[in-house]
Scaffold this motif. Structure first.
Motif, mmCIF file in Angstrom:
data_model
loop_
_atom_site.group_PDB
_atom_site.id
_atom_site.type_symbol
_atom_site.label_atom_id
_atom_site.label_comp_id
_atom_site.label_asym_id
_atom_site.label_seq_id
_atom_site.Cartn_x
_atom_site.Cartn_y
_atom_site.Cartn_z
ATOM 1 N N LEU A 1 1.038 -1.085 -0.159
ATOM 2 C CA LEU A 1 -0.225 0.147 -0.227
ATOM 3 C C LEU A 1 0.987 1.127 -0.155
ATOM 4 O O LEU A 1 0.541 1.754 -0.806
ATOM 5 N N ALA A 2 1.847 1.310 0.973
ATOM 6 C CA ALA A 2 3.425 3.026 0.785
ATOM 7 C C ALA A 2 3.335 2.720 -0.540
ATOM 8 O O ALA A 2 3.865 3.449 -0.599
ATOM 9 N N GLU A 3 4.312 2.117 -1.001
ATOM 10 C CA GLU A 3 4.641 1.543 -2.178
ATOM 11 C C GLU A 3 3.706 2.045 -3.498
ATOM 12 O O GLU A 3 4.777 2.873 -4.346
ATOM 13 N N LEU A 4 2.267 1.600 -3.351
ATOM 14 C CA LEU A 4 1.709 2.566 -4.336
ATOM 15 C C LEU A 4 0.773 4.004 -3.719
ATOM 16 O O LEU A 4 0.558 4.066 -4.715
ATOM 17 N N GLY A 5 0.832 4.483 -3.145
ATOM 18 C CA GLY A 5 1.683 5.267 -3.047
ATOM 19 C C GLY A 5 -0.703 5.829 -2.672
ATOM 20 O O GLY A 5 -1.109 6.744 -2.386
ATOM 21 N N LEU A 6 -1.188 4.390 -1.504
ATOM 22 C CA LEU A 6 -2.265 4.119 -0.991
ATOM 23 C C LEU A 6 -2.292 4.352 0.716
ATOM 24 O O LEU A 6 -1.154 4.556 0.870
ATOM 25 N N THR A 7 -3.496 4.694 0.768
ATOM 26 C CA THR A 7 -3.906 4.510 2.215
ATOM 27 C C THR A 7 -4.456 3.649 3.138
ATOM 28 O O THR A 7 -4.958 2.493 2.427
ATOM 29 N N PHE A 8 -4.804 3.784 3.966
ATOM 30 C CA PHE A 8 -5.534 2.551 5.049
ATOM 31 C C PHE A 8 -6.408 3.262 5.684
ATOM 32 O O PHE A 8 -6.113 3.845 7.260
ATOM 33 N N ASP A 9 -7.923 3.116 5.816
ATOM 34 C CA ASP A 9 -8.685 3.580 6.333
ATOM 35 C C ASP A 9 -8.713 2.402 7.952
ATOM 36 O O ASP A 9 -8.871 1.475 6.957
ATOM 37 N N ALA A 10 -8.810 2.855 9.229
ATOM 38 C CA ALA A 10 -8.907 2.333 9.976
ATOM 39 C C ALA A 10 -10.219 2.253 10.706
ATOM 40 O O ALA A 10 -10.443 3.382 11.455
ATOM 41 N N GLY B 1 -8.762 20.621 3.017
ATOM 42 C CA GLY B 1 -7.650 20.865 2.818
ATOM 43 C C GLY B 1 -6.481 19.255 3.520
ATOM 44 O O GLY B 1 -5.658 18.744 2.646
ATOM 45 N N THR B 2 -7.497 19.440 4.035
ATOM 46 C CA THR B 2 -6.374 18.409 5.101
ATOM 47 C C THR B 2 -6.728 16.644 4.062
ATOM 48 O O THR B 2 -6.216 15.708 4.477
ATOM 49 N N ALA B 3 -8.037 16.621 3.869
ATOM 50 C CA ALA B 3 -8.707 15.887 3.424
ATOM 51 C C ALA B 3 -7.806 15.253 1.808
ATOM 52 O O ALA B 3 -7.072 14.357 0.786
ATOM 53 N N GLN B 4 -7.790 16.470 1.087
ATOM 54 C CA GLN B 4 -6.938 16.336 -0.167
ATOM 55 C C GLN B 4 -5.495 15.692 -0.041
ATOM 56 O O GLN B 4 -5.072 15.234 -0.532
ATOM 57 N N ALA B 5 -4.762 16.395 0.872
ATOM 58 C CA ALA B 5 -3.416 15.851 1.803
ATOM 59 C C ALA B 5 -3.531 14.848 1.387
ATOM 60 O O ALA B 5 -2.379 13.783 1.389
ATOM 61 N N PHE B 6 -3.895 14.201 2.234
ATOM 62 C CA PHE B 6 -4.025 12.865 3.226
ATOM 63 C C PHE B 6 -4.467 12.098 1.668
ATOM 64 O O PHE B 6 -3.869 10.990 1.866
ATOM 65 N N TYR B 7 -5.538 12.308 1.223
ATOM 66 C CA TYR B 7 -5.515 11.271 -0.062
ATOM 67 C C TYR B 7 -4.869 11.177 -0.998
ATOM 68 O O TYR B 7 -4.955 11.664 -2.325
ATOM 69 N N ARG B 8 -3.802 12.507 -1.109
ATOM 70 C CA ARG B 8 -2.946 12.820 -2.621
ATOM 71 C C ARG B 8 -4.096 13.637 -2.816
ATOM 72 O O ARG B 8 -4.124 14.596 -2.468
ATOM 73 N N THR B 9 -3.530 13.477 -4.357
ATOM 74 C CA THR B 9 -4.691 14.448 -5.262
ATOM 75 C C THR B 9 -5.645 14.017 -5.182
ATOM 76 O O THR B 9 -6.579 12.703 -5.683
ATOM 77 N N LEU B 10 -6.864 14.839 -5.464
ATOM 78 C CA LEU B 10 -8.497 13.966 -5.220
ATOM 79 C C LEU B 10 -8.916 15.085 -6.895
ATOM 80 O O LEU B 10 -10.099 15.225 -6.957
ATOM 81 N N ASP B 11 -8.152 15.640 -7.291
ATOM 82 C CA ASP B 11 -8.409 15.973 -8.890
ATOM 83 C C ASP B 11 -8.885 15.063 -9.513
ATOM 84 O O ASP B 11 -8.229 13.644 -9.451
ATOM 85 N N LYS B 12 -10.162 15.581 -10.438
ATOM 86 C CA LYS B 12 -10.825 14.785 -11.240
ATOM 87 C C LYS B 12 -9.916 14.295 -12.832
ATOM 88 O O LYS B 12 -8.656 15.616 -13.323
#
Length: 285
Positions: A135-144, A274-285
């Protein structure tokens, strides 16, 4: 001095479901407030009323098929900026599945439904370490999706995988109705030094009684988030439509506006968007 609430909002946590899909095992007619279809057309009036420009849709069923369904919604619904899905951690091809899902721009991370797994220590299985690394290598996140009893195990994972961005959903669900606080707060404070762990200000009214409706009922829980994570690692989410069990979208927005009313403009901007946008990397369409 009260500062003006930021207009733009990103809802970091909401759900869509279609009953005819039949993969929501927990969703039965007994859950009357939720036993109906909830789709973008139902959320649209609320988004527009509260100037929510983007949302992150989070899985509600432990199936890969539901994740693919949510990704198909993201492809046609402009307000969906990201999808947090589900993968089978025990599948032999889980790494290949993550590789394939990561090819989709809308796929942001995964969320196993830890609160529903009987073994509280399930996530500590050493066989899962490779998944967290991937997940980290792919730049993906983990919701707990955790409760307070899961936090010690999550803390160990966060320490062992410092490059993995982790977010604790719903305050980690302390039992507000019964006044649970001290043990929960101590567990949350342990994350203060772990910069890869964030938290969602969402879902806590569901853990409260129907009479707990004012900001004062949640102030000490909210203060703990600020003390543990600072202003830059707390993101707002509605948990719609689950929020309807004990509250509603508008009431939750209003309550949160009160809780952050003494924050600076930049701190409020981070909280609402801003925090959500930063955490999930880009949220641009």
């Amino acid at each position: 001095m009260m500062t003006k609430t930021v207009v733009e909002k990103v809802d970091s946590h909401q759900h869509y479901w279609l009953l005819e899909r039949n993969d929501y095992g927990w969703l039965t007619p007994a859950v009357t407030a939720l036993y109906q279809d909830f789709l973008p057309k139902e959320l649209a009036p609320l988004r527009q009323a509260h100037k929510v420009t983007q949302t992150v849709v989070v899985q509600a069923a432990p199936t890969l098929a539901e994740t693919e369904y949510l990704l198909s919604l993201a492809a046609i619904e402009p307000s969906i900026a990201g999808v947090v899905g589900w993968v089978d951690f025990d599948a032999d091809d889980v790494i290949a599945t993550l590789d394939k899902l990561a090819e989709n721009h809308y796929f942001k991370g995964v969320r196993p439904m830890l609160q529903d797994i009987e073994d509280t220590a399930w996530i500590a299985n050493p066989n899962y370490a490779a998944i967290f690394t991937k997940l980290a290598e792919l730049g993906l996140t983990f919701d707990a999706l955790v409760k307070p009893e899961h936090l010690p195990y999550l803390y160990d994972i966060a320490r062992q995988t410092p490059d993995l961005a982790i977010v604790i959903d719903h305050f980690a669900k302390p039992n507000v109705a019964q006044g649970q606080f001290e043990d929960w707060a101590a567990s949350m404070m342990r994350f203060s030094a772990l910069q890869n762990v964030w938290v969602k200000c969402s879902g806590i009214t569901t853990e409260a009684s129907t009479s707990q409706t004012s900001a004062s009922d949640y102030q000490r829980y909210f203060n703990t988030l600020v003390n543990a994570f600072g202003h830059g690692r707390i993101m707002w989410g509605s948990d719609w439509p689950v929020v309807n069990l004990n509250s509603d979208y508008t009431s939750w927005v209003t309550l949160c506006q009160t809780l952050v009313s003494d924050w600076s403009a930049s701190e409020q901007e981070a909280f609402w968007a801003g925090t959500a946008q930063a955490f999930y990397r880009t949220l641009d369409k």
